[in-house]
Design a protein around this motif. Structure first.
Motif, short mmCIF file in Angstrom:
data_model
loop_
_atom_site.label_atom_id
_atom_site.label_comp_id
_atom_site.label_asym_id
_atom_site.label_seq_id
_atom_site.Cartn_x
_atom_site.Cartn_y
_atom_site.Cartn_z
N ALA A 1 11.82 21.91 74.13
CA ALA A 1 11.54 22.95 73.14
C ALA A 1 10.32 22.55 72.31
O ALA A 1 10.00 21.37 72.18
CB ALA A 1 12.75 23.17 72.24
N PRO A 2 9.62 23.53 71.69
CA PRO A 2 8.46 23.19 70.84
C PRO A 2 8.89 22.32 69.67
O PRO A 2 9.74 22.71 68.89
CB PRO A 2 7.97 24.56 70.36
N ARG A 3 8.32 21.14 69.56
CA ARG A 3 8.77 20.21 68.54
C ARG A 3 7.59 19.61 67.79
O ARG A 3 6.44 19.70 68.21
CB ARG A 3 9.59 19.08 69.18
N LEU A 4 7.91 18.99 66.67
CA LEU A 4 6.91 18.31 65.87
C LEU A 4 7.03 16.82 66.10
O LEU A 4 8.07 16.22 65.84
CB LEU A 4 7.12 18.63 64.38
N ARG A 5 5.98 16.20 66.62
CA ARG A 5 5.99 14.77 66.87
C ARG A 5 5.84 13.99 65.57
O ARG A 5 5.40 14.52 64.54
CB ARG A 5 4.86 14.41 67.83
N ASP A 6 6.16 12.71 65.61
CA ASP A 6 6.08 11.84 64.45
C ASP A 6 4.67 11.85 63.86
O ASP A 6 3.69 11.64 64.58
CB ASP A 6 6.48 10.42 64.85
N MET A 7 4.58 12.12 62.56
CA MET A 7 3.34 12.16 61.78
C MET A 7 2.41 13.31 62.16
O MET A 7 1.23 13.32 61.79
CB MET A 7 2.59 10.82 61.87
N VAL B 1 5.70 16.06 59.86
CA VAL B 1 6.99 15.50 60.25
C VAL B 1 6.86 13.99 60.30
O VAL B 1 5.86 13.45 60.77
CB VAL B 1 7.47 16.07 61.59
N GLU B 2 7.87 13.31 59.78
CA GLU B 2 7.86 11.86 59.70
C GLU B 2 9.15 11.32 60.30
O GLU B 2 10.24 11.80 59.99
CB GLU B 2 7.75 11.41 58.23
N GLY B 3 9.03 10.32 61.16
CA GLY B 3 10.20 9.71 61.78
C GLY B 3 10.62 10.45 63.03
O GLY B 3 10.22 11.59 63.29
#
Length: 247
Positions: A21-27, A39-41
């Protein structure tokens, strides 16, 4: 993407048609309207928002992690009364307005899924899945009657409904474990365990189906599944996190 989110759109598709799914990677940092989100972590991801003066977001109050003192909070009228209590839905949906910084996270390992919504779009998400939504998105809730699960003991599944009108918006969901997405063709059907369902387009039909299972000569047991009928996207999560009614 009208919101300018740099999503991972690489073509990773399983043999059965499921993709990440479309996601936000770390930083990862991206903009929506006049604001930014980072997004963090990765294990329990945090979404940090720098709100511009003209922007706002709303969320379930218990997902707030921290905020600048200057960011004002208010309550979003939700309606529903006793229906929300029966369904285990949150009584308080909180609104934060800019300017200032505010951060959110859920108390479970998983992924942050970002869903930019163009004008005229509608997304249905399972209860306690949405992390935040931009102020331009209309919020309500619906019930799928007859869909039994461990949480509600047969009273049905309640879902948050997010609708855009003339303006685009941004919806962030938290999926427990890994999140996969599949696009169904018109009339195509799949059966999903209710705890694994995360979100769907409004064009996807959803109803309860009971699968009878014989457990002995005189015994029978019914398994309840969610029948999803295309066209549209369906998102599932690989881990089901039980939420108590107090949330």
């Amino acid at each position: 993407m009208t919101c300018g989110a740099p999503l991972d759109v690489r073509d990773k598709v399983s043999d059965s048609g499921w993709r990440e799914a479309p996601r936000l990677r770390d930083m990862t940092e991206f903009r929506f309207s006049g604001s930014t989100c980072q997004v963090e972590g990765e294990l329990v991801p945090v979404a940090e928002i720098a709100l511009s003066p003209q922007d706002g977001v709303y969320f379930e109050h218990h997902v707030l992690l921290w905020k600048d003192e200057s960011v004002p909070l208010s309550a979003l009228p939700t309606g529903g009364g006793m229906k929300r209590t029966i369904g285990g839905m949150p009584h308080i949906v909180t609104v934060a307005n800019g300017p200032g910084r505010i951060a959110f996270s859920r108390d479970a390992p998983g992924e942050v899924v970002v869903l930019p919504l163009h004008p005229g779009m509608e997304i249905d998400a399972r209860e306690h899945a949405f992390l935040l939504a931009s102020h331009s998105i209309q919020y309500s809730f619906i019930r799928i009657k007859g869909l039994a699960n461990l949480l509600h003991g047969g009273n049905g599944m309640f879902m948050d409904r997010f609708v855009t009108a003339q303006q685009p918006g941004l919806l962030l969901l938290h999926g427990n474990g890994d999140v996969l997405q599949r696009t169904l063709r018109p009339g195509e059907k799949i059966l999903v365990e209710p705890g694994g369902f995360l979100y769907k387009d409004s064009t996807v039909g959803m109803q309860a189906v009971q699968m009878p299972l014989r457990t002995g000569i005189f015994g029978r047991h019914g398994m309840y599944l969610a029948e999803m009928t295309g066209p549209g996207r369906v998102g599932i999560q690989s881990m089901y996190h039980h939420h108590g009614s107090g949330e």
